[in-house]
Motif scaffolding. Structure first.
Motif, PDB file in Angstrom:
ATOM      1  N   PHE A 150      -4.434  10.682 -10.897  1.00 39.64           N
ATOM      2  CA  PHE A 150      -3.401  11.654 -11.224  1.00 39.64           C
ATOM      3  C   PHE A 150      -4.011  12.890 -11.873  1.00 39.64           C
ATOM      4  CE2 PHE A 150       0.494  13.344 -12.988  1.00 39.64           C
ATOM      5  CZ  PHE A 150       1.464  12.940 -12.079  1.00 39.64           C
ATOM      6  N   ALA A 151      -4.988  12.669 -12.761  1.00 38.27           N
ATOM      7  CA  ALA A 151      -5.621  13.790 -13.451  1.00 38.27           C
ATOM      8  C   ALA A 151      -6.397  14.685 -12.491  1.00 38.27           C
ATOM      9  CB  ALA A 151      -6.553  13.262 -14.545  1.00 38.27           C
ATOM     10  N   GLU A 152      -6.959  14.084 -11.451  1.00 34.42           N
ATOM     11  CA  GLU A 152      -7.736  14.852 -10.483  1.00 34.42           C
ATOM     12  C   GLU A 152      -6.841  15.612  -9.498  1.00 34.42           C
ATOM     13  OE1 GLU A 152     -10.181  11.873  -8.729  1.00 34.42           O
ATOM     14  OE2 GLU A 152     -11.609  11.825 -10.396  1.00 34.42           O
ATOM     15  N   GLY A 153      -5.573  15.259  -9.477  1.00 33.96           N
ATOM     16  CA  GLY A 153      -4.629  15.918  -8.572  1.00 33.96           C
ATOM     17  C   GLY A 153      -4.281  15.026  -7.401  1.00 33.96           C
ATOM     18  N   LEU A 154      -3.044  14.575  -7.345  1.00 30.95           N
ATOM     19  CA  LEU A 154      -2.626  13.660  -6.285  1.00 30.95           C
ATOM     20  C   LEU A 154      -2.583  14.364  -4.929  1.00 30.95           C
ATOM     21  CD1 LEU A 154       0.306  11.659  -7.925  1.00 30.95           C
ATOM     22  CD2 LEU A 154      -1.969  10.815  -7.365  1.00 30.95           C
ATOM     23  N   ALA A 166      -5.517  10.691  -1.114  1.00 36.74           N
ATOM     24  CA  ALA A 166      -5.949   9.925  -2.283  1.00 36.74           C
ATOM     25  C   ALA A 166      -5.032   8.740  -2.533  1.00 36.74           C
ATOM     26  CB  ALA A 166      -5.991  10.830  -3.513  1.00 36.74           C
ATOM     27  N   ILE A 167      -3.733   8.926  -2.341  1.00 36.98           N
ATOM     28  CA  ILE A 167      -2.777   7.830  -2.542  1.00 36.98           C
ATOM     29  C   ILE A 167      -3.009   6.736  -1.507  1.00 36.98           C
ATOM     30  CG2 ILE A 167      -0.349   7.190  -2.427  1.00 36.98           C
ATOM     31  CD1 ILE A 167       0.309   9.982  -3.567  1.00 36.98           C
ATOM     32  N   VAL A 168      -3.203   7.123  -0.245  1.00 39.68           N
ATOM     33  CA  VAL A 168      -3.439   6.137   0.809  1.00 39.68           C
ATOM     34  C   VAL A 168      -4.730   5.371   0.527  1.00 39.68           C
ATOM     35  CG1 VAL A 168      -3.984   5.837   3.252  1.00 39.68           C
ATOM     36  CG2 VAL A 168      -2.133   7.376   2.568  1.00 39.68           C
ATOM     37  N   ALA A 169      -5.778   6.070   0.101  1.00 43.19           N
ATOM     38  CA  ALA A 169      -7.048   5.408  -0.203  1.00 43.19           C
ATOM     39  C   ALA A 169      -6.897   4.439  -1.373  1.00 43.19           C
ATOM     40  CB  ALA A 169      -8.120   6.450  -0.503  1.00 43.19           C
ATOM     41  N   PHE A 170      -6.168   4.858  -2.396  1.00 44.88           N
ATOM     42  CA  PHE A 170      -5.917   3.997  -3.560  1.00 44.88           C
ATOM     43  C   PHE A 170      -5.188   2.731  -3.119  1.00 44.88           C
ATOM     44  CE2 PHE A 170      -2.962   2.588  -6.857  1.00 44.88           C
ATOM     45  CZ  PHE A 170      -3.780   2.457  -7.965  1.00 44.88           C
ATOM     46  N   PHE A 212       6.467  11.250  -4.334  1.00 47.00           N
ATOM     47  CA  PHE A 212       6.208   9.916  -3.802  1.00 47.00           C
ATOM     48  C   PHE A 212       5.664   8.999  -4.887  1.00 47.00           C
ATOM     49  CE2 PHE A 212       3.257   6.803  -2.092  1.00 47.00           C
ATOM     50  CZ  PHE A 212       4.040   6.158  -1.147  1.00 47.00           C
ATOM     51  N   ALA A 213       4.737   9.502  -5.698  1.00 45.92           N
ATOM     52  CA  ALA A 213       4.104   8.690  -6.735  1.00 45.92           C
ATOM     53  C   ALA A 213       5.123   8.163  -7.731  1.00 45.92           C
ATOM     54  CB  ALA A 213       3.039   9.501  -7.457  1.00 45.92           C
ATOM     55  N   ALA A 214       6.136   8.951  -8.015  1.00 45.02           N
ATOM     56  CA  ALA A 214       7.170   8.534  -8.970  1.00 45.02           C
ATOM     57  C   ALA A 214       7.937   7.314  -8.469  1.00 45.02           C
ATOM     58  CB  ALA A 214       8.133   9.682  -9.231  1.00 45.02           C
ATOM     59  N   HIS A 215       8.011   7.129  -7.148  1.00 46.63           N
ATOM     60  CA  HIS A 215       8.657   5.948  -6.572  1.00 46.63           C
ATOM     61  C   HIS A 215       7.648   4.809  -6.391  1.00 46.63           C
ATOM     62  CE1 HIS A 215      12.259   8.268  -5.840  1.00 46.63           C
ATOM     63  NE2 HIS A 215      11.581   9.150  -5.132  1.00 46.63           N
ATOM     64  N   TYR A 216       6.436   5.164  -6.013  1.00 44.63           N
ATOM     65  CA  TYR A 216       5.424   4.169  -5.650  1.00 44.63           C
ATOM     66  C   TYR A 216       4.862   3.424  -6.860  1.00 44.63           C
ATOM     67  CZ  TYR A 216       0.793   2.452  -4.218  1.00 44.63           C
ATOM     68  OH  TYR A 216      -0.313   1.677  -4.005  1.00 44.63           O
TER      69      TYR A 216
END
Length: 328
Positions: free
Chosen positions: A186-190, A194-198, A232-236
């Motif tokens: 998150f700090a590096e910028g979503l 990056a989300i898919v890789a995570f 998306f991150a807020a839901h995921y």
């Protein structure tokens, strides 16, 4: 206070050691109401090998001295008050709640919290709540602990006492590692990539903890499309952390081990495939700990590398020197 060693005990490869906020008394600081402490060797000596500590004490934080008159919870378990023992005029409920809000705003670099059990401020579970009519006490949560959990629902928070259960300890450290890695992401910028890789790196760990959650999260990521990454991150992420909170079982671990072994079926000779299958079966039956089939599986993967499996957090979700899978 021992902070741990710096070399091989990094929780995230290539990253700084993660931080845990810990009740100061658990770290051996004399901040209890009677001037004593509750030093935990499990925290200081074991977890100190992998984490740095940020001490906190809500009662000292709101200005109560050491030593000080003790407090207890009274009223209903759903909304107790923290008042002085034998002195109901001392009511620190709102002060503890407000301090939790202030602390929550400072925990950006903290990936987990360990609190003192049965404390009227820090206890998470089964803290006595005394009833004014003299009937036997009920049980609730400490004022600070409850307020902090409401404010930061995804942050891993545990009681020191519960961490003596090997399953709960391993689960907590897994969640701390995941939370810390997400913080860094998150700090590096979503970004969508990056989300898919995570998510890809955590797939088998999710499958071990919560097969239904694994499927739900897979559907979420499949629909990421052009959605704004932060929206998306807020839901995921809440669903992700809720899945990891579920305890993995021998059955779900064995299922994951079978999936991983499937990647090797074409490169291992029959005898080695059978040996691995027998060890997985022995783990499922409770004959050997989880570390046994994992050691053999990692041995085969070193001989027959697979780029996709090499990135899987499941294979090493915490520093091996902690030995957390030896008792699972």
């Amino acid at each position: 206070m021992r902070q741990g060693v710096e070399n091989e005990s990094q929780v995230l490869q290539g990253a700084e050691r993660l931080k845990l906020a810990v009740s100061a008394c658990v770290l051996g600081q004399p901040v209890r109401y009677n001037g004593g402490h509750k030093r935990s060797a499990l925290c200081v000596e074991l977890l100190g090998q992998a984490f740095d500590f940020v001490p906190l004490c809500p009662e000292v934080g709101i200005g109560l001295g050491t030593p000080r008159p003790p407090i207890r919870l009274v009223g209903s378990p759903e909304s107790p008050r923290a008042v002085g023992v034998g002195d109901a005029s001392l009511d620190v409920t709102e002060r503890l709640q407000e301090w939790a809000e202030r602390v929550a705003a400072t925990l950006e670099g903290v990936s987990g919290v360990i609190l003192m059990q049965r404390s009227p401020s820090c206890g998470l579970f089964r803290v006595k709540v005394y009833r004014e009519d003299g009937r036997p006490p009920q049980f609730g949560s400490g004022i600070f602990a409850a307020a902090l959990g409401r404010r930061l629902p995804e942050l891993p928070i545990e009681e020191e006492g519960r961490l003596h259960d090997p399953v709960l300890l391993e689960n907590f450290v897994v969640r701390v590692r995941a939370y810390g890695e997400w913080q860094r992401l998150f700090a590096e910028g979503l970004t969508r990539g990056a989300i898919v890789a995570f998510h890809s790196r955590y797939k088998y760990l999710l499958l071990a903890h919560d097969p239904a959650g694994y499927r739900t999260l897979g559907c979420l990521v499949a629909g990421l499309g052009k959605e704004d990454p932060e929206t998306f991150a807020a839901h995921y992420f809440p669903v992700f952390m809720a899945a990891l909170r579920r305890r993995a079982t021998r059955g779900t671990h064995a299922n994951v081990l079978q999936h991983l072994a499937g990647y090797l079926r074409r490169v291992l000779p029959t005898e080695e495939r059978q040996e691995l299958q027998e060890l997985i079966a022995q783990y499922r039956e409770g004959v050997v700990p989880l570390v046994a089939p994992l050691v053999l599986l990692r041995h085969h993967l070193r001989r027959h590398p697979d780029p996709y499996l090499a990135q899987q957090v499941y294979l090493e979700p915490h520093p091996p020197r902690l030995g957390l899978r030896n008792a699972l």
